[in-house]
Every structure is written in structure tokens, then in C-alpha cells.
Design an enzyme around this catalytic site. Structure first.
Site, PDB file in Angstrom:
ATOM      1  N   HIS A 259       0.842  -1.189   0.000  1.00 24.71           N
ATOM      2  CA  HIS A 259       0.000   0.000   0.000  1.00 24.71           C
ATOM      3  C   HIS A 259       0.874   1.234   0.000  1.00 24.71           C
ATOM      4  O   HIS A 259       1.886   1.266   0.698  1.00 24.71           O
ATOM      5  CB  HIS A 259      -0.925   0.016   1.223  1.00 24.71           C
ATOM      6  CG  HIS A 259      -2.123   0.867   1.024  1.00 24.71           C
ATOM      7  ND1 HIS A 259      -2.069   2.240   1.090  1.00 24.71           N
ATOM      8  CD2 HIS A 259      -3.407   0.544   0.722  1.00 24.71           C
ATOM      9  CE1 HIS A 259      -3.278   2.719   0.852  1.00 24.71           C
ATOM     10  NE2 HIS A 259      -4.109   1.720   0.608  1.00 24.71           N
ATOM     11  N   ASP A 310      -7.877  -5.654   0.178  1.00 26.61           N
ATOM     12  CA  ASP A 310      -8.355  -6.487  -0.924  1.00 26.61           C
ATOM     13  C   ASP A 310      -8.006  -7.964  -0.767  1.00 26.61           C
ATOM     14  O   ASP A 310      -8.655  -8.821  -1.361  1.00 26.61           O
ATOM     15  CB  ASP A 310      -7.792  -5.971  -2.260  1.00 26.61           C
ATOM     16  CG  ASP A 310      -8.431  -4.666  -2.663  1.00 26.61           C
ATOM     17  OD1 ASP A 310      -9.646  -4.520  -2.439  1.00 26.61           O
ATOM     18  OD2 ASP A 310      -7.730  -3.785  -3.187  1.00 26.61           O
TER      19      ASP A 310
HETATM   20  N1  CMC Z   1       4.096  -7.704  -4.331  1.00 28.78           N
HETATM   21  C1  CMC Z   1       5.441  -7.736  -4.445  1.00 28.78           C
HETATM   22  N2  CMC Z   1       6.205  -6.660  -4.236  1.00 28.78           N
HETATM   23  C2  CMC Z   1       5.582  -5.513  -3.899  1.00 28.78           C
HETATM   24  C3  CMC Z   1       4.202  -5.430  -3.752  1.00 28.78           C
HETATM   25  C4  CMC Z   1       3.450  -6.583  -3.987  1.00 28.78           C
HETATM   26  N3  CMC Z   1       2.123  -6.557  -3.892  1.00 28.78           N
HETATM   27  N4  CMC Z   1       3.879  -4.170  -3.410  1.00 28.78           N
HETATM   28  C5  CMC Z   1       5.008  -3.485  -3.345  1.00 28.78           C
HETATM   29  N5  CMC Z   1       6.042  -4.290  -3.644  1.00 28.78           N
HETATM   30  C6  CMC Z   1       7.442  -3.922  -3.686  1.00 28.78           C
HETATM   31  C7  CMC Z   1       7.707  -3.100  -4.926  1.00 28.78           C
HETATM   32  O1  CMC Z   1       7.998  -3.935  -6.027  1.00 28.78           O
HETATM   33  C8  CMC Z   1       8.878  -2.250  -4.488  1.00 28.78           C
HETATM   34  O2  CMC Z   1      10.023  -3.053  -4.546  1.00 28.78           O
HETATM   35  P1  CMC Z   1      11.437  -2.399  -4.995  1.00 28.78           P
HETATM   36  O3  CMC Z   1      11.703  -1.332  -3.994  1.00 28.78           O
HETATM   37  O4  CMC Z   1      12.373  -3.553  -4.960  1.00 28.78           O
HETATM   38  O5  CMC Z   1      11.202  -1.863  -6.374  1.00 28.78           O
HETATM   39  C9  CMC Z   1       8.569  -1.996  -3.010  1.00 28.78           C
HETATM   40  O6  CMC Z   1       7.722  -3.067  -2.595  1.00 28.78           O
HETATM   41  C10 CMC Z   1       7.881  -0.677  -2.714  1.00 28.78           C
HETATM   42  O7  CMC Z   1       6.672  -0.623  -3.425  1.00 28.78           O
HETATM   43  P2  CMC Z   1       6.195   0.641  -4.269  1.00 28.78           P
HETATM   44  O8  CMC Z   1       6.324   0.308  -5.719  1.00 28.78           O
HETATM   45  O9  CMC Z   1       6.893   1.868  -3.790  1.00 28.78           O
HETATM   46  O10 CMC Z   1       4.708   0.740  -3.907  1.00 28.78           O
HETATM   47  P3  CMC Z   1       3.686   1.822  -4.460  1.00 28.78           P
HETATM   48  O11 CMC Z   1       3.350   2.717  -3.346  1.00 28.78           O
HETATM   49  O12 CMC Z   1       4.164   2.479  -5.708  1.00 28.78           O
HETATM   50  O13 CMC Z   1       2.477   0.916  -4.903  1.00 28.78           O
HETATM   51  C11 CMC Z   1       0.690  -0.588  -4.657  1.00 28.78           C
HETATM   52  C12 CMC Z   1       1.493   0.530  -3.999  1.00 28.78           C
HETATM   53  C13 CMC Z   1      -0.535  -0.873  -3.835  1.00 28.78           C
HETATM   54  C14 CMC Z   1       0.234  -0.136  -6.058  1.00 28.78           C
HETATM   55  C15 CMC Z   1       1.579  -1.838  -4.761  1.00 28.78           C
HETATM   56  O14 CMC Z   1       1.917  -2.273  -3.462  1.00 28.78           O
HETATM   57  C16 CMC Z   1       0.923  -2.947  -5.552  1.00 28.78           C
HETATM   58  O15 CMC Z   1       0.988  -2.946  -6.777  1.00 28.78           O
HETATM   59  N6  CMC Z   1       0.240  -3.917  -4.870  1.00 28.78           N
HETATM   60  C17 CMC Z   1      -0.469  -4.978  -5.549  1.00 28.78           C
HETATM   61  C18 CMC Z   1      -1.842  -4.488  -6.008  1.00 28.78           C
HETATM   62  C19 CMC Z   1      -2.790  -4.271  -4.863  1.00 28.78           C
HETATM   63  O16 CMC Z   1      -2.941  -5.107  -3.991  1.00 28.78           O
HETATM   64  N7  CMC Z   1      -3.495  -3.117  -4.895  1.00 28.78           N
HETATM   65  C20 CMC Z   1      -4.498  -2.764  -3.878  1.00 28.78           C
HETATM   66  C21 CMC Z   1      -4.100  -1.506  -3.162  1.00 28.78           C
HETATM   67  S1  CMC Z   1      -4.958  -1.198  -1.636  1.00 28.78           S
HETATM   68  C22 CMC Z   1      -6.631  -1.073  -1.834  1.00 28.78           C
HETATM   69  C23 CMC Z   1      -7.093  -0.502  -3.111  1.00 28.78           C
HETATM   70  O17 CMC Z   1      -6.748   0.598  -3.523  1.00 28.78           O
HETATM   71  O18 CMC Z   1      -7.854  -1.213  -3.756  1.00 28.78           O
END
Ligand code: CMC
Length: 374
Positions: A259, A310
Site C-alpha cells: 500500500h 483487498d
Molecule cells: N508484491 C510484491 N512486491 C511488492 C508489492 C506486492 N504486492 N507491493 C510493493 N512491492 C514492492 C515493490 O515492487 C517495491 O520493490 P522495490 O523497492 O524492490 O522496487 C517496493 O515493494 C515498494 O513498493 P512501491 O512500488 O513503492 O509501492 P507503491 O506505493 O508504488 O504501490 C501498490 C502501492 C498498492 C500499487 C503496490 O503495493 C501494488 O501494486 N500492490 C499490488 C496491487 C494491490 O494489492 N493493490 C491494492 C491496493 S490497496 C486497496 C485498493 O486501492 O484497492
């Protein structure tokens, strides 16, 4: 010389507006100042909807009026019902919902402009969205839509309109909880999309249609479906554990985890997971919890990436026998209230959103004649 404005990919850490509706304060989600944990225990969705739309919790009379208003607005226009019958069966449910909200917008029963008229429109859209989801659900099964039943709570009515029978207290209670948890989350992507549309002085229906488009994506609301699609691939905890390690080694995203705002875990996931465990126990669905835990364990213990709302929600809906393609529409059925509150707020303190970009295209050049182009 003035300093160049800073660039933050994904607007991470950027403050894009003021709000009095919701916030995350020290890791705790608050709606109008009330912690989500307490709202989840003490209120139902209609009370939360009222809180978001009016700013304060309703008293008994106000709650009764809100319920009546939702009931009054639940009937779908004939044009929407006939469109629901004619859309291709394979059409994605979120696409159907997006189109039908746009269509029902032509039959707006609320007269006039201004905050109170838009608040009434918010109730109307909240009611219409549930009716659209349920009508499509039934039509896809070859069944006729069932009208809302006076006197039922919003979650119970949604299930009633889907199944044509009143849900058990357990079913209605847990769906109601998901609606409470999904209702609001400050400047998330879909709310921001709705606020951007509103900032141009466009209308509430257009803003809600934009919100639906943004919520559909698997990085946002679509994650509840994507998480369940993932869980469904396994028949045991061991299988899931092997898969998740491999996926992580390939840097694959695991749906339902992570998140932007919560780095130490999403409160809503913890609240819902507790109910999910109770539900799974009652249904004897132990294997699902083994699979659920097998994916969660390495994510939390090794990667320190926690489940978001989720992750448990997908499985809750699955155990309630709801088809996967209605999970994100059910998120819409709740978030419509948060969007509407933000739309009302944006209208009061409005300045059109118009950020800048870093241009990385070709330098200025002159247009060649058509005959000289390669
Ligand atoms: N699985 C594997 N690695 C992850 C995940 C995940 N679900 N989420 C974050 N990471 C890793 C990401 O790859 C990054 O790694 P690195 O630093 O090595 O590149 C690190 O954790 C930091 O993540 P981030 O990219 O800075 O996270 P963000 O704030 O840009 O994105 C997010 C947040 C929710 C889009 C992302 O965590 C994600 O894509 N999650 C999976 C989709 C999901 O479950 N979405 C629902 C969000 S919450 C409720 C809603 O809005 O519906």
C-alpha cells in the site's frame, strides 16, 4: 532564478488538496475523525454513508430517512434494464457498471443544482449502483431482476436483489463490514480522479464514471478480484508457498499486498481478516485459510509487505459464493459514498487541477512537407 518544481513519480508524497473527510493518522484510518476500527464495530454502511455525506453520524431519525432515501432511489430506469439485457454476456462487470452509471445519469430524478441537490444525487447513485450490480448478476444467470425490499439494510438489500432471498445475518453482516471498510480512503487514485473531473466544474455522474474507470485497475480496486484469481490457482498451502517464493524471486507483484500509505499494514485488512477466519471456520473452509496464510507468511515475514484490504476481501466474497467479477463492483458500491463526499467538497474549495510535466520529447523542429516525410 526560481527553483524548478520537484517531480514525484505517482505523486508520491505530494499534497494535492485539503480534506475534512478521511485521513490516515499514525497508521490509523479515520472517517471524519472516527477510527475505522470503531466504525467497523459500531456502525453499519448507511451510518457511514451518512457520516461521509453530511459530516456527522446520523441519529435514529436521520438514519431512517437515509435508508428510505436509498430505497426510494433503488428502482432502475427501463432504459438501464433493457441495456443490461442486451450487453454482451462476456462484458466485464466493471465496464458494464461504468456504462450503466453513465446511462442512468440521463434519468437523474433530482432537480436543481447546489450542495443539497448533489447530496441527494449521491444517495441516488449509491442506490442505483447496487441495483445495477444485482440486476446484471441475475440476468447473467438467466433470472429476472428483483426490486429492492423496503426495510432491509443496504448490504442485505444488495444480497437480496442478487439472490432473490433475504441473506442470513452472518452474510449481510460481513458484506456490510466490507462496505464500511471500502467506503473512503482520502486521496486514493479513484477519488483523486473524481476530484480532478469535478475540478473542471463537470457533473457528479461524470466524476463517478471516471472514479469507476480508475478503480477497475488491478493496482487499485481490481486487486480484490486479482487476489482471488491468485488464491484459486492452488489446492494446498504447500503449493501456494512454493509459488509465492518463485514469484517473489522473479520480482512479480503479489496481488492484495502492499500500500502506498500503509507501510506497516492496512488496518482494514486486519479487521476483515478476523471476520474471514470466523467465516472460514463456520464453513469448514480450512484449506482456503491454509492457502491464504501460506502466501501471507513470506510476504510479511521476509518481504515486510503486508496484506491490504483487498486480500481478505476477495476470499470473504468467494466464501459467500459471489462470482469473482462482482468483487470490484462491490467496492464501487461502497466507495461511491467516499467519492461523492469528495465531489461535494471539491466543489466548495475548487481550483482546477492542472499539474506540470517534464517534457522529454523531440526539441522544437519544423514540419516537413507531406511529400518529404519518410
Ligand atoms: N508484491 C510484491 N512486491 C511488492 C508489492 C506486492 N504486492 N507491493 C510493493 N512491492 C514492492 C515493490 O515492487 C517495491 O520493490 P522495490 O523497492 O524492490 O522496487 C517496493 O515493494 C515498494 O513498493 P512501491 O512500488 O513503492 O509501492 P507503491 O506505493 O508504488 O504501490 C501498490 C502501492 C498498492 C500499487 C503496490 O503495493 C501494488 O501494486 N500492490 C499490488 C496491487 C494491490 O494489492 N493493490 C491494492 C491496493 S490497496 C486497496 C485498493 O486501492 O484497492
Amino acid at each position: 532564478m526560481s527553483e524548478a518544481p520537484s517531480y514525484s513519480p505517482g505523486l508520491a508524497g505530494v499534497i494535492a488538496g485539503r480534506t475534512t473527510i478521511g485521513c490516515v493518522d499514525q497508521g490509523e484510518l479515520l472517517y471524519r475523525g472516527y477510527p475505522i476500527q470503531e466504525l467497523a464495530q459500531k456502525t453499519c454502511f448507511e451510518e457511514v454513508a451518512y457520516l461521509l455525506l453530511h459530516g456527522e453520524l446520523p441519529n435514529e431519525l436521520q438514519l431512517a430517512v437515509a435508508r428510505k432515501t436509498l430505497y426510494k432511489f433503488a428502482t432502475l430506469p427501463d432504459a438501464v434494464l433493457s441495456a443490461l439485457r442486451t450487453l454482451p454476456k462476456e462484458a466485464n462487470m466493471m465496464d458494464v457498471l461504468r456504462s450503466m452509471v453513465s446511462l442512468t445519469g440521463h434519468f437523474d430524478p433530482v432537480r436543481g443544482d447546489g450542495e443539497e441537490a448533489d447530496r441527494q444525487r449521491a444517495y441516488w447513485l449509491t442506490a442505483q449502483i447496487s441495483s445495477i450490480i444485482a440486476a446484471r448478476f441475475r440476468l447473467l444467470k438467466g433470472l429476472e431482476p428483483v426490486p429492492a425490499k423496503d426495510g432491509l439494510g443496504h448490504a442485505a438489500n444488495l444480497l437480496y436483489m442478487c439472490h432473490g432471498a433475504e441473506p442470513t445475518e452472518l452474510e449481510a453482516g460481513i458484506v456490510d463490514l466490507t462496505l464500511v471498510l471500502y467506503a473512503e480512503h482520502d486521496f486514493n487514485a479513484s477519488t483523486f480522479a473524481a476530484r480532478v473531473i469535478t475540478s473542471t466544474r463537470s457533473d457528479i455522474v461524470s466524476a463517478v464514471v471516471g472514479g469507476i474507470g480508475a478503480l477497475k485497475g488491478p493496482l487499485h480496486g481490481g486487486a480484490n478480484e486479482a487476489a482471488m484469481d491468485m488464491l484459486q490457482r492452488f489446492t494446498s498451502g504447500e503449493e501456494a508457498a512454493t509459488w509465492v517464493r518463485e514469484a517473489l524471486s522473479k520480482k512479480q507483484l503479489i496481488m492484495g499486498f502492499g500500500h502506498r500509505v500503509y507501510r506497516n499494514g492496512d488496518h482494514r485488512a486486519r479487521i476483515l481478516e478476523e471476520k474471514l477466519r470466523e467465516l472460514a471456520k463456520q464453513l469448514g473452509a480450512d484449506v482456503w485459510m491454509e492457502i491464504y496464510d501460506a502466501i501471507k507468511k513470506p510476504m510479511v515475514e521476509e518481504k515486510k509487505i503486508f496484506p491490504n484490504v483487498d486480500y481478505p476481501c476477495g476470499l470473504v466474497y468467494y466464501l459467500l459464493n459471489l462470482p469473482i467479477d462482482v468483487y470490484t463492483p462491490l467496492f464501487v458500491a461502497a466507495r461511491i459514498t467516499g467519492w461523492s463526499a469528495h465531489i461535494l467538497e471539491q466543489k466548495v474549495d475548487d481550483r482546477i487541477f492542472r499539474p506540470l510535466s517534464i517534457y522529454e520529447g523531440p526539441k522544437m523542429r519544423s514540419v516537413p512537407a507531406l511529400k518529404d516525410r519518410p
